[in-house]
Design an enzyme around this catalytic site. Structure first.
Site, PDB file in Angstrom:
ATOM      1  N   CYS A 444       0.845  -1.197   0.000  1.00 40.69           N
ATOM      2  CA  CYS A 444       0.000   0.000   0.000  1.00 40.69           C
ATOM      3  C   CYS A 444       0.877   1.243   0.000  1.00 40.69           C
ATOM      4  CB  CYS A 444      -0.923   0.002   1.208  1.00 40.69           C
ATOM      5  SG  CYS A 444      -2.142  -1.318   1.218  1.00 40.69           S
ATOM      6  N   SER A 445       2.017   1.151  -0.623  1.00 37.42           N
ATOM      7  CA  SER A 445       2.987   2.238  -0.648  1.00 37.42           C
ATOM      8  C   SER A 445       2.880   3.020  -1.952  1.00 37.42           C
ATOM      9  CB  SER A 445       4.411   1.694  -0.495  1.00 37.42           C
ATOM     10  OG  SER A 445       5.369   2.721  -0.659  1.00 37.42           O
TER      11      SER A 445
END
Length: 745
Positions: A444-445
């Site tokens: 989720c970067s």
């Protein structure tokens, strides 16, 4: 500085009115229009003492540290990680929310304490400064009203002492808050926050809710029916939302999307209470759907991190129609294992096995994982792409430091370097499993250092070795209704927006070996997993495969024996030895039934009054039907065209074919030279005849010529020089095909 009581009272009233504006937030919808939506909140009465203590411990670890020359408020030593004990999920969630709120307004709260001269205080040590800041935020959020004390609540001395101290100075604190608001020209304290933080909060509050369906307990159609009874209307897309509406997700066929304003009402539905619908970020649903599309019927999958139990349960639900097992790594304590087992049992998940070892501690040749073909790798990441950081931390057991990074809008270079190195090591370790055929890597970067660069470095490392096929990146496949518009090249990416969280997804699959043939079973299993086939087609294919195996086994029994080889030999002999056909006798109606008995090595033939029946065919012909299939097909077509009266006049007759003499190497009593046998042997066969109409009739029977009597009919059976001759056969022509008859010489 106000000095009169009336001024303090007026300031207190202004603060009371201004703080109510916290419930009003500006939300931008998908069409770009901006509107104000007033959210009615129930009156807050405060929390339990344990919530304040846990929130203070969380804030102690994530508060913003300032330079020494600018430090005015001291928070004591926070080097020792705090021990958090939560009564339930609600207490855990509100504890993080309270700590996050105190972090957002840390500068404002410190300014209020200093301006009101409430800090420093001799009775409040530095170790309790975090508790002082957290409780000050809650006090102003309650409009400086007293907290309601619960009788069943166990009191905490530090909380009661700090609360009493702040409440005694509530007027000074309210005045200091009003002055800060005037100083910043803010209608409410939320406008004191930086612009980036306000936009992030607006985006998080408008983010649609994604829930997946637990098909262990309910079907998709039943969910639609129940939601319709509750007053929900299904629409086509998120842009069509209008309060009590929902839609299907465009990537995952078991995920529903609801407006964010319905969160409280949804969680109170029976569908959520019974774990039939589960709320989770969409990025995790994308990861498990990508992994499930790579599995065959009996392939196992490795989940490298415990992460959220919802992700593991969703993976189990997607493998409901297969024999796959899910191995979860890193379950360290027995208490955690028992907790997870209870959760999975409540959801109906049965194919999950928990492993104590961390993923990087498990060897590629571990016997437990030899059937694993897919690894689901969801490493710890910076998480700046998530919409709701608190839910992400609680569900994924993430670091609370994410809250500080979200407020700052960035991650320090040192932390980013540590995370990227750890992610690379885990991905390279996953590539060492020789039996594994695919790896699903999801974060989720928003940083390429944690996404594309990690995948690129892992592929360039070559850790998988030269003996097996290397990995390559392939586009993900979610379901038959997939419409992955957010994908770029072979990676799948979604940027953070008002309709979705940020997500990065990469699928690493081994290159196909050119010499490897994929079975029909595997192809159908993968097609069914992707939603391209239903279960009936797969079941039918399995039944067809079983029938094919039975036919193949029968074919091997006859095809691998001596009969086909002899038939091939006899066929060649027939072409070279038989030159003409013997004419058939015309007197066929008066021939009586006869039995030609097999004498010595001759075959017994049987004749019936009805020659075209099955009993009229020779026994050898019945057992070797597969040797003359073309001839039999021609005979059936010929007989089918003949009238019934003409068939009755056809009678089969044996014919005589005389073969050259055979040299028998038995030894005579006069010498050791072999002698030529003058024996004449009789062979029985069938020939063709033509009827009056010119059509070819079935074979007729001719005379049988018996061989001359020999002084020794079977000389080769005499014991002489240990000679034993093999079995020979001579063919004759039967309606265009070779018929083997036995003869021993």
């Amino acid at each position: 500085m106000p000095g009169s009581k009336s001024n303090l009272v007026s300031l207190h009233e202004d603060v009371t009115n201004d703080t109510s504006d916290l419930s009003e937030m500006k939300i931008s919808d998908e069409k770009g229009s901006v509107e104000k939506r007033t959210k009615t909140l129930t009156e807050k009465n405060g929390y339990h003492d344990s919530v304040y203590m846990n929130a203070a411990k969380i804030f102690q670890g994530i508060h913003t540290e300032k330079r020494k020359d600018r430090i005015l408020v001291r928070y004591g030593d926070g080097s020792v990680p705090p021990t958090l004990t939560f009564k339930d999920e609600y207490s855990q969630h509100v504890s993080y929310e309270l700590a996050f709120s105190a972090l957002k307004y840390q500068d404002l709260l410190e300014e209020i304490l200093l301006d009101s001269c409430v800090y420093p205080c001799q009775s409040i040590p530095d170790e309790l400064t975090s508790l002082l800041v957290v409780m000050l935020y809650d006090l102003q959020d309650r409009k400086f009203q007293a907290r309601e004390i619960f009788d069943e609540e166990e009191p905490v001395a530090e909380v009661r002492k700090t609360e009493c101290y702040l409440y005694n100075f509530r007027t000074k604190l309210a005045a200091a808050l009003a002055r800060c608001r005037i100083k910043h020209g803010a209608l409410s304290i939320e406008y004191i926050l930086p612009e980036t933080v306000r936009k992030q909060e607006q985006r998080a509050s408008a983010l649609p809710l994604c829930v997946w369906i637990n098909t262990f307990k309910i079907s998709l159609q039943d969910v639609f029916r129940d939601l319709k009874k509750k007053g929900f209307t299904r629409v086509e897309s998120v842009s069509d939302f209008d309060h009590y509406t929902y839609c299907m997700d465009q990537h995952c066929n078991d995920v529903l999307v609801f407006p964010s304003s319905l969160k409280e009402e949804l969680l109170n539905l029976d569908l959520f209470a019974d774990c039939k619908l589960l709320l989770q970020d969409k990025s995790r649903s994308l990861a498990v759907h990508s992994a499930q599309a790579l599995l065959n019927t009996d392939d196992d999958i490795i989940v490298a991190h415990v992460g959220s139990h919802l992700t593991i349960a969703h993976m189990s639900v997607l493998t409901i129609h297969s024999m796959s097992r899910i191995f979860v790594c890193g379950v360290k304590s027995s208490a955690k294992a028992d907790e997870l087992r209870n959760l999975f049992n409540h959801m109906g998940c049965k194919n999950i096995q928990l492993l104590h070892d961390d993923f990087t501690e498990i060897g590629p040749t571990d016997p437990r994982l030899q059937k694993a073909k897919v690894i689901l790798l969801l490493p710890q990441c910076s998480g700046l792409g998530v919409g709701n950081p608190i839910d992400f931390i609680l569900n994924e057991h993430g670091d609370a430091g994410l809250l500080r990074d979200v407020l700052q809008g960035s991650v320090s270079e040192d932390k980013l370097s540590i995370l990227a190195e750890r992610q690379l090591n885990e991905l390279m370790h996953a590539m060492k499993f020789n039996k594994v055929q695919a790896i699903v890597y999801c974060t989720c970067s928003v940083y390429p250092e944690e996404n594309e660069l990690v995948v690129k470095k892992a592929l360039e490392s070559g850790v998988e070795g030269n003996k097996i096929q290397p990995y390559r990146v392939i586009p993900p496949v979610f379901s038959a209704c997939s419409n992955s518009k957010g994908s770029t090249e072979t990676f799948f990416k979604m940027e953070p927006s008002e309709i979705s969280s940020g997500c990065f997804l990469a699928i690493l699959a081994r290159e196909k070996d050119p010499s490897e043939n994929v079975s029909v079973k595997d192809i159908l299993a993968r097609a069914a997993a992707k939603g391209l086939l239903d279960s009936t087609v797969v079941q039918k294919s399995k039944e067809d495969e079983k029938k094919q195996k039975v036919k193949q086994r029968r074919r091997n029994i006859t095809g691998s024996g001596i009969v086909p080889k002899i038939a091939e030999f006899l066929h060649h002999q027939t072409v070279s030895s038989i030159k003409a056909e013997v004419p058939v006798s015309k007197a066929v109606s008066n021939v009586q039934q006869k039995n030609v008995n097999r004498t010595d090595s001759y075959v017994q033939l049987k004749k019936s009054i009805n020659p075209i029946s099955d009993t009229a065919l020779p026994t050898v012909l019945k057992h070797t039907s597969h040797l003359s299939s073309m001839g039999k097909a021609y005979d059936r077509q010929t007989l089918a065209r003949k009238p019934r009266t003409e068939r009755k006049r056809v009678v089969l007759k044996p014919v005589v074919i005389v073969l050259p003499p055979v040299i028998t190497p038995y030894l005579s009593s006069q010498g050791n030279k072999p002698r030529v046998s003058s024996a004449r042997h009789c062979f029985h066969g069938w020939t063709e005849a033509k009827g009056s109409s010119g059509r070819i009739l079935p074979p007729t029977v001719s005379k049988v010529v018996k061989p001359a009597v020999l002084s020794c009919p079977r000389p080769w059976l005499q014991e002489s020089s240990n000679f034993a001759l093999p079995l020979y056969r001579r063919p004759v022509k039967v309606a265009g095909s070779a018929l083997p008859l036995e003869e021993r010489m």
